[in-house]
Design a protein around this motif. Structure first.
Motif, mmCIF file in Angstrom:
data_model
loop_
_atom_site.group_PDB
_atom_site.id
_atom_site.type_symbol
_atom_site.label_atom_id
_atom_site.label_comp_id
_atom_site.label_asym_id
_atom_site.label_seq_id
_atom_site.Cartn_x
_atom_site.Cartn_y
_atom_site.Cartn_z
ATOM 1 N N LEU C 171 35.291 81.834 67.631
ATOM 2 C CA LEU C 171 34.544 81.526 68.851
ATOM 3 C C LEU C 171 33.830 80.202 68.651
ATOM 4 O O LEU C 171 33.002 80.056 67.736
ATOM 5 N N ALA C 172 34.149 79.227 69.520
ATOM 6 C CA ALA C 172 33.465 77.940 69.433
ATOM 7 C C ALA C 172 32.355 77.885 70.474
ATOM 8 O O ALA C 172 32.544 78.279 71.624
ATOM 9 N N THR C 173 31.206 77.426 70.050
ATOM 10 C CA THR C 173 30.096 77.183 70.974
ATOM 11 C C THR C 173 30.097 75.698 71.342
ATOM 12 O O THR C 173 30.932 74.940 70.860
ATOM 13 N N THR C 174 29.168 75.293 72.194
ATOM 14 C CA THR C 174 29.065 73.887 72.591
ATOM 15 C C THR C 174 27.655 73.415 72.290
ATOM 16 O O THR C 174 26.688 74.040 72.747
ATOM 17 N N ILE C 198 31.861 78.778 65.440
ATOM 18 C CA ILE C 198 31.772 77.368 65.035
ATOM 19 C C ILE C 198 31.212 76.514 66.165
ATOM 20 O O ILE C 198 31.380 76.838 67.340
ATOM 21 N N PRO C 199 30.534 75.445 65.786
ATOM 22 C CA PRO C 199 29.971 74.574 66.814
ATOM 23 C C PRO C 199 31.024 73.599 67.353
ATOM 24 O O PRO C 199 32.064 73.382 66.731
ATOM 25 N N THR C 200 30.740 73.042 68.526
ATOM 26 C CA THR C 200 31.541 71.955 69.097
ATOM 27 C C THR C 200 30.607 70.788 69.392
ATOM 28 O O THR C 200 29.518 70.979 69.941
ATOM 29 N N PHE C 201 31.047 69.620 69.033
ATOM 30 C CA PHE C 201 30.266 68.403 69.196
ATOM 31 C C PHE C 201 30.387 67.916 70.636
ATOM 32 O O PHE C 201 31.483 67.566 71.079
ATOM 33 N N ARG C 202 29.277 67.894 71.358
ATOM 34 C CA ARG C 202 29.343 67.521 72.790
ATOM 35 C C ARG C 202 28.350 66.405 73.085
ATOM 36 O O ARG C 202 27.195 66.657 73.453
ATOM 37 N N PRO C 203 28.787 65.158 72.945
ATOM 38 C CA PRO C 203 27.855 64.035 72.985
ATOM 39 C C PRO C 203 27.658 63.397 74.353
ATOM 40 O O PRO C 203 27.041 62.331 74.429
#
Lengths: 476, 476, 476
Positions: C171-174, C198-203
């Motif tokens: 499961l990926a979060t944002t 796991i995290p997701t990089f949201r710039p």
């Protein structure tokens, strides 16, 4: 369900493929399809090399026939990581080793093509034309290669024999305005050949004054035509002369492909001014585009006078990936469509010539949103306009169904172009036309099953679409 | 399958036409359709001439009823080479000879309409309303003409009798803001007439300051309203006054059709300045467009105050073929759609009034790509917004199915307008509404068959769509 | 057909829901679906709050679980006149009274959702996860509320238990680039927890120099990363550092959402100049957009180096209704899509990195007209490009079918991303993935039924789509 490597999966074509699955509708579709399946093929626009038919030498190998020159096939392999080099793209004739390797790469990646028309066409070709009976795979690649190579060495697989077997009644090629059409002439003069192979006038490059090499191109146009192309008036005369030359060699249409289909005219003096600047290499990009639109309008005017059917294939960014273009040349799988726009860009042309009795203008698009919004409304009013059949990425079962669904309710069937294969892959010609006939039979059968059309009229329409309609639109 | 000229093909309507072909789905659809087929017709937007109902004189001839004034019919004949003159377009009442000739042209080209809703509507009208039993063709044209002419002379085919027979519970016309609505008033005052016929406020031309004749138009608006329309503030007052006049004559909606639906406001002083320039004939095209967008926002503000439902029909290039427009007038088949755009253009309006409890804004488009992309998302949030039913080129079986498919998943059924026939062809009204009911029954039945909706809810929805929904949206 | 209030309608899920209705096709679809229905869920992009899983506290109430935070649900209630306040939007934790009232509003308006995926998901959740057996309505609202509240108090309805029950394998979060990812770290460190979150990089926000607060944001970015973000070179270093930080916490992708996906580079000096102006608050809007496009290209370059899969969600006007945004915050139902455009905007990126072996670029759109026109042709050539699954408004049965129909013929299955739920509604995760599996089974079954694909290959494809494909695209 698992594939036994010692017993490869078989490759079989079902007689009802692509027909509606509902048994009541399918029964109607079968009757319609039976009426058209064996009618001759009219191919009014395509990219087959006519020398193939003049020389009638056997196809070199399976890679040349099915893989290397066909960007429909190579692009999906490339997307999956297979380098274009490995497929022989841009390398001229391949050694047997290289050809076999290219073929093997296709077979190893057979799964990539699931659900695509490329797969459908390849399967149909392999089974119907070449008698292959096993599904391509890593395990079967070499055996199929050998089978195909053996067939290609037989007389009945030489180009002329296939042309006859495919029942092609007319085949149009696509040619440069400066081409001397010697091959077409030689075919006509050949007493052992009776097929109809005609050129198509394709002047794109001569209208794109911003492209590198354009001054050289128009200089050559001047030489070939005997006109002074250092000025715009001479360019017009040269174009008219070359069109007449094409017409004298059997051409019935001129094809135009640009990123947009603008046709806004310039003042004559402005056209001359920009033309001179372009010849001198000093025209801006904006000026060059304006000149091209003016020229496209001029080409329409010529069509009203000399009667060449005008086809427009608009809205593609050619050579999207410049590194690939530089290395492998054009038409290598990365021409990408753009948003389409016809209503305003074509207005200058249509106000002048949209009701001209001698103009036939066929509009092709890769932007499905224009089907119901612009193309069908235009073809539903202007006597000169026809909606072109789905093209390229849209020459596929579901896309063709969407096209029929989107345009028929506005224009019926009579304002459409008939099927165009637009292919350089010779053996896909019968397969593509057959696919179209199956899909039209299915579409018409659905209208009958929904009680929107009587079956006798559906039958008449199915036949009309593959006989009278392309003859009318392309003056064949 | 060949047509025997001595025994023409029969013309029969199948009771299941347009319903799903799968028997299980069709059975559900039949049950839904049975529940709505005979419900009264609400027609909240259209172009019928109310004088027809006031005077109740018989329709003149089959050409007037089915051919000449209906650009849905004439455009496809024109596309196939039939001159509009030959169909009587723009010529006023036709002689019996000319009318018969126009009718015959339609029958001779009956095949052009295969697969179109025009064909579907004409067949339904001929069979259901007029009792025709043979398929139109060159061979049957005169006999059908005579049959129709005889029927038209009967009392039960006069407009009022048909209005009753069609079960029209409310019919909205479309009217100029300066119209005195005398005909509507006379209908209300007529003790022998009890039908509901209401005007619709259609101010388009008064917002297009770049059009020739606009200064004259707004001057007349001033006269009729008693306001000083030499300045913008007076234009606003005049509009408000005329809207009130319309409301007092039963109007419940105002209709707006422009090439785009921009609503960007101007500073008040800037609006005045451009307005003055436009009255003086010195406004630029860009200024005129800016003024029109400002005015459209002003009309929305008026709707929040006086409650007229606001309908927008955006994105059409009117009179695409100027030579035809000059010769035959507007609405002669060559209005061509443009790309649609709603999200940004409507933002100023929606930020101000999108949640206003008194605004109902119905958005119509001819650009299918906006269905799921913009219209449904807007109507799925803003309480004021409704997605208009497919219109014009999209008022057709497959297009309506695509519309339901594209919008329902975002907005369900409650944020749609209910069916709008938008027609000037009186006898197509029942036929178009019936077509819509069949298609909605089919769509709902498919949801049921796929187990996405229970049948009791589908039934409730089917009824809601043709009763409560248009009443709510159009405040009827 | 009428609903008996004393005997509420039952709520039952049909095992064949969403499968094709034609029995022959449905039988094939059932076999395909059976092979994938119970496979683990890979969720590579979504918006679940990881703290929920760390703390594992029970869901507060049915409103928090099903209504208040889910703009899919609230927007349609809002469109129908229910104020967002009444649903608890933007108010933090609700009292039991307020939560019950919000839930009741949903049940009272249950009919609004007919035909929508929201309805489909809610029904599936209520039945499959919570064992509800009656259809929500005004009459049943309170009983269902009590039933749900009781379940939520049980251990097996706590987040971790549901995570296991849903069989979520990843499961990926944002997450914001400045997030310390402490929650993710704590989950990894927790010996009682073995799930992969796991995290997701949201710039996004760090690229939008025209937004209020941007100077503050990049200043904070400097602090967190230890780089000097007063200049562009430092911004680049800071981004690279934060990406590494995310990678060290398990991230495999970076997500980018902007109104367009332009990637035109700036000269380095021009990028520095604009960046400085932006930090000083003096950059123009046009400059800020140019900088953002340059930055997006820079992010692609980083992906080629650090291997984060790059996802682009382009073409949405965020916070369309400013009054609602001001009052309730972002993500409250009025983000409205815009026309999409990929071919030219992405060209600079793809010319540089489109064939880079380390780049995976997944393109999502809300403009269906780009499916066949741009996304499939791009993914059908560039090894780096994948077509993202239908997203947001298009994450719905008919839209998913249109997507498969529009893209498969150009790219097959291998160039697609696999299903992405992209949701903040935790309990919809299994339901959305199941919906996708049903629809893909139906699509593949149709290919088999039309004899376009053998069933063994369809089966392999169905499994591949939910296993190998998302693992490859998201490097999981």
């Amino acid at each position: 369900m698992t594939v036994n490597l010692h017993q490869p999966a078989s490759l079989v074509l079902h007689p009802d493929r692509l027909l509606p699955t509902d048994p009541r509708v399918r029964d109607i579709a079968r009757r319609l399809y039976d009426a058209v399946r064996d009618l001759p093929i009219i191919s009014p626009h395509g990219h087959v090399n006519p020398r193939m038919l003049l020389d009638n030498v056997p196809f070199r190998d399976p890679a040349e026939l099915f893989v290397t020159p066909d960007h429909y096939v190579t692009r999906l392999l490339h997307a999956s990581g297979v380098p274009l080099e490995a497929l022989g793209v841009g390398q001229g004739p391949l050694s047997e080793t290289a050809a076999r390797a290219a073929w093997r790469l296709l077979c190893e990646h057979w799964d990539l093509y699931r659900g695509t028309p490329v797969r459908y066409w390849l399967e149909s070709e392999l089974v119907e034309i070449f008698g292959v009976t096993v599904r391509p795979s890593a395990a079967t690649a070499d055996a199929i290669y050998d089978h195909l190579a053996e067939r290609l060495s037989q007389d009945e697989y030489k180009p002329r024999a296939l042309f006859d077997r495919f029942k092609i009644s007319a085949l149009a090629t696509t040619d440069d305005p400066c081409d001397d059409l010697a091959v077409h002439g030689a075919l006509v003069a050949d007493p052992t050949w009776s097929g109809r192979v005609i050129p198509t006038f394709r002047p794109d490059r001569y209208l794109e004054a911003s492209e590198a090499g354009w001054p050289t191109l128009v200089a050559r146009l001047g030489q070939v035509s005997g006109e002074d192309t250092s000025n715009y008036a001479g360019w017009v005369k040269a174009m008219e002369a070359r069109r007449q030359y094409f017409i004298s060699h059997g051409a019935t249409s001129a094809d135009h492909a640009h990123t947009d289909c603008g046709t806004e005219p310039l003042q004559p003096s402005e056209a001359e001014r920009i033309y001179h600047a372009a010849v001198a290499g000093t025209a801006t990009l904006i000026e060059a585009v304006a000149l091209r639109r003016h020229m496209l309008l001029e080409m329409a005017r010529m069509s009203t006078e000399d009667g060449l059917t005008m086809t427009i294939h608009a809205g593609v960014r050619r050579d999207h990936h410049q590194p690939s273009a530089a290395r492998f040349g054009p038409d290598t799988g990365h021409d990408i469509p753009l948003r389409g726009d016809f209503t305003d860009p074509l207005r200058p042309l249509l106000e002048r010539y949209g009701t001209h009795p001698n103009l036939k203008l066929v509009l092709f698009t890769l932007d499905e949103s224009t089907f119901s919004r612009e193309l069908a409304p235009l073809a539903g009013f202007y006597p000169s306009v026809y909606v072109g059949q789905p093209w390229w990425f849209l020459d596929a079962p579901d896309a063709i169904r969407r096209w029929r669904s989107a345009i028929t309710e506005t224009v019926g069937f009579s304002r459409t172009s008939g099927f165009i294969d637009d292919t350089r892959a010779f053996c896909t010609i019968p397969v593509r036309h057959d696919m179209s006939r199956r899909l039209d039979s299915g579409y018409l059968a659905t209208l009958v099953a929904e009680h929107r059309l009587d079956e006798d009229e559906a039958l008449e329409t199915a036949v009309d679409i593959v006989t009278r309609l392309p003859q009318e639109v392309f003056k064949l």
